[in-house]
Design an enzyme around this catalytic site. Structure first.
Site, PDB file in Angstrom:
ATOM      1  N   GLU A 354       0.828  -1.220   0.000  1.00 32.43           N
ATOM      2  CA  GLU A 354       0.000   0.000   0.000  1.00 32.43           C
ATOM      3  C   GLU A 354       0.858   1.264   0.000  1.00 32.43           C
ATOM      4  O   GLU A 354       0.637   2.206   0.764  1.00 32.43           O
ATOM      5  CB  GLU A 354      -0.988  -0.061   1.170  1.00 32.43           C
ATOM      6  CG  GLU A 354      -1.925  -1.258   1.016  1.00 32.43           C
ATOM      7  CD  GLU A 354      -2.828  -1.514   2.211  1.00 32.43           C
ATOM      8  OE1 GLU A 354      -2.717  -0.776   3.206  1.00 32.43           O
ATOM      9  OE2 GLU A 354      -3.633  -2.479   2.155  1.00 32.43           O
ATOM     10  N   GLU A 460      -5.650 -10.139  -3.134  1.00 36.10           N
ATOM     11  CA  GLU A 460      -6.420 -10.228  -1.883  1.00 36.10           C
ATOM     12  C   GLU A 460      -7.913 -10.138  -2.189  1.00 36.10           C
ATOM     13  O   GLU A 460      -8.617  -9.267  -1.675  1.00 36.10           O
ATOM     14  CB  GLU A 460      -6.017  -9.114  -0.913  1.00 36.10           C
ATOM     15  CG  GLU A 460      -4.547  -9.111  -0.528  1.00 36.10           C
ATOM     16  CD  GLU A 460      -4.218  -8.054   0.520  1.00 36.10           C
ATOM     17  OE1 GLU A 460      -5.142  -7.611   1.236  1.00 36.10           O
ATOM     18  OE2 GLU A 460      -3.043  -7.667   0.614  1.00 36.10           O
TER      19      GLU A 460
END
Length: 587
Positions: A354, A460
């Protein structure tokens, strides 16, 4: 004719798509072309513009109007290329516009080429309803445009209503002129979209193989019996696991029986887990055991993750006021500790997690911190593909922080910083909410990022709890599987041991019975496997052929008259040889 690259000729020859279906629905094939490059000349409008009137502005501003304040002008470059400029803008939404009619439930693939008269800005496309509806809009995508070349804005929407909308372009800097060229909007019905997925799956995830059976002297054999049993799916599909797998037998049994071929650990490789309470007190006992379990069962592991850029997810002992010098030493120690420990055993590393939404390490160590860390990981272990891993890049078109153009720019800078080519990967978390996913945008965003040529994974996959959760999960998995650039998928369910199962695949309260989403995953995995052994008989020239799912197969060939036989393992990939010679030279 305006410039287009050679791939457009490929699209031309595939221009009409014939579905293998009794309805024989005719529709334009989906155009996967995209580029992250800023080009001197824009490509032709995709789909000939679709439902857009005057898409290449050969007729000036016909069909186009100014939206909001300001004005629009038809212009021509010295090379004869025509475009429209929006100028004298007062509000971010002041731009060119065209009104089109949307039909509820249809998916709309969008593309346009954008340039500015100066500078560099983020440009969005919005589909705005008429004022009577309170200026509601659907957001279709973004790009970073600049002066001197054309940037491709590729996106899309799923219409949740029927009615007219104004296509508009928006940027916060009202002092710039927004130049637009070669706009396209192509509608697809849901049935057309689904059938096109099936067509792509048949083309990309399956492979035609012709067998020829011969004697040892190369004379052909008629009537040979060929039997194939699939032993491994070729497309990697996996599921996140956690430490409970080491001591909860039924959890382990469910995971191993589910035919997952890849996994990632939820927390167990993260820095705050391996060096949790005290600085210098590392403990790899749990991830070591989890990795050993996976290796014993031929399950590949994605390393998740080396660093997480969110300040909230640092080790408990790491003082946020730490000096850059001290942090740099700790980063090097962390890199040597975990990368060397698992050297050669992982297929991927999520190097910076991220890194678009958060900047903990760059703010502390300087703007080159990410590039340096990627380089160092590759120095320590050359085997794994090195991934950025980010959310909302394909899920939410309005998230400017992680939009595809920003993702691509960061990944390019990582590559450019390092003189040798790093094995880079695009990690798309794919964490969807409970509403209808925007599959037109999802596909366009993958197209855009895939054009860089790096490995693309959905890392994910998660769909939040809602009435249509299982249905949307199946559609997300299918959309990823059917995209020719996606090389693997990892599902990220809620742990079955969590107090709130937002997306559990099994229910521990019912003795690990599969949930509705668990059934969805099982059915999806079943599509990657041949359900029963395949059997063929060679013809008088010794030939037999079949279309096989990509994957690994055990093959047995036996001739009933001579009793000669052979057996071997066959790996079928998208690029496998079409002809396989089978020599019966054993008894």
């Amino acid at each position: 004719m305006k410039f287009t690259d050679i791939s457009s000729w490929h699209s031309f020859f595939l221009f009409f798509f014939f579905f293998i279906n009794e309805d024989a629905i005719e529709a334009l094939t989906y155009d996967y072309r995209a580029t992250t490059k800023c080009l001197m000349e824009a490509w032709d409008a995709q789909y000939g513009g679709g439902i857009i009137h005057n898409p290449n502005f050969n007729n000036g501003v016909e069909g186009w109007k100014p939206f909001g304040l300001g004005k629009i002008e038809a212009r021509t470059f010295k090379n004869g290329n025509k475009f429209i400029a929006a100028l004298n803008r007062t509000l971010p939404s002041d731009s060119i516009s065209q009104r089109v009619l949307l039909e509820e439930g249809k998916l709309y693939a969008f593309a346009a080429w954008i340039q500015l008269n100066e500078g560099r800005e983020v440009i969005s496309v919005r589909f705005r309803r008429r004022p009577a509806y309170g200026q509601e809009y659907l957001h279709g995508g973004t790009v970073i445009a600049k002066h001197g070349c054309w940037s491709m804005l590729k996106g899309g929407i799923v219409a949740n209503f029927s009615g007219p909308v104004d296509i508009t372009f928006e940027t916060n800097n009202t002092s710039v002129e927004v130049w637009v060229d070669n706009v396209s909007l192509q509608p697809f019905t849901k049935k057309q979209w689904t059938l096109h997925q099936e067509h792509t799956i048949n083309k990309v995830r399956k492979h035609k193989v012709k067998f020829q059976v011969t004697n040892q002297d190369n004379t052909t054999l008629q009537g040979a019996k060929i039997s194939l049993r699939q032993i491994k799916a070729g497309f990697p599909i996996g599921c996140e696991i956690n430490s409970y797998i080491l001591n909860i037998t039924k959890y382990k049994e469910w995971f191993l029986a589910s035919k997952f071929s890849v996994t990632a650990f939820g927390n167990e490789m993260k820095w705050y887990f391996t060096e949790e309470k005290l600085q210098g007190h590392e403990n790899y006992t749990i991830p070591d055991a989890m990795l050993q379990l996976c290796e014993q069962n031929q399950i590949d592991v994605r390393g998740h993750n080396i660093f997480w850029d969110d300040p909230k997810y640092q080790p408990e002992w790491l003082d946020p006021r730490i000096s850059p010098k001290r942090l740099r030493k700790l980063v090097e120690k962390r890199l040597k500790s975990i990368v060397l420990r698992y050297k050669g055993r992982l297929i991927h590393w999520d190097v910076m997690n991220e890194n678009l939404h958060f900047k903990f390490y760059e703010e502390k160590l300087g703007r080159n911190a990410t590039y340096e860390i990627f380089s160092r990981v590759h120095e320590l272990d050359q085997k794994p593909i090195l991934f950025m891993n980010e959310y909302n890049t394909i899920e939410v078109s309005e998230d400017i922080e992680s939009m595809p153009a920003r993702y691509a720019r960061k990944l390019k800078k990582i590559g450019a910083y390092n003189r040798e080519m790093l094995p880079l990967g695009v990690g798309l978390e794919s964490r969807f909410g409970h509403d209808q996913p925007n599959f037109a945008y999802m596909r366009a965003a993958i197209d855009y990022l895939a054009s860089m040529g790096f490995s693309v994974w959905l890392t994910e996959v998660f769909v939040d709890k809602g009435v249509n959760q299982a249905e949307y999960l199946e559609e997300v998995l299918r959309e990823g599987y059917s995209h020719p650039a996606v090389e693997g998928i990892v599902i990220w369910p809620t742990s079955p041991f969590s107090t709130e199962c937002k997306m559990c695949l099994v229910d521990i309260q019912q003795d690990f019975k599969k949930t509705k989403t668990g059934d969805t995953v099982d059915k999806f995995i079943a599509k990657l496997w041949s359900s029963r052994p395949l059997k063929f008989t060679s013809n008088e020239q010794g030939f037999s052929e079949s279309v096989l799912l990509i994957g690994d197969y055990d093959v047995i060939v036996r001739h009933p008259t001579t009793n000669k036989f052979t057996k071997f393992k066959l790996k079928v990939t998208e690029n496998s040889a079409h002809l396989v010679h089978l020599h019966l030279d054993a008894y």
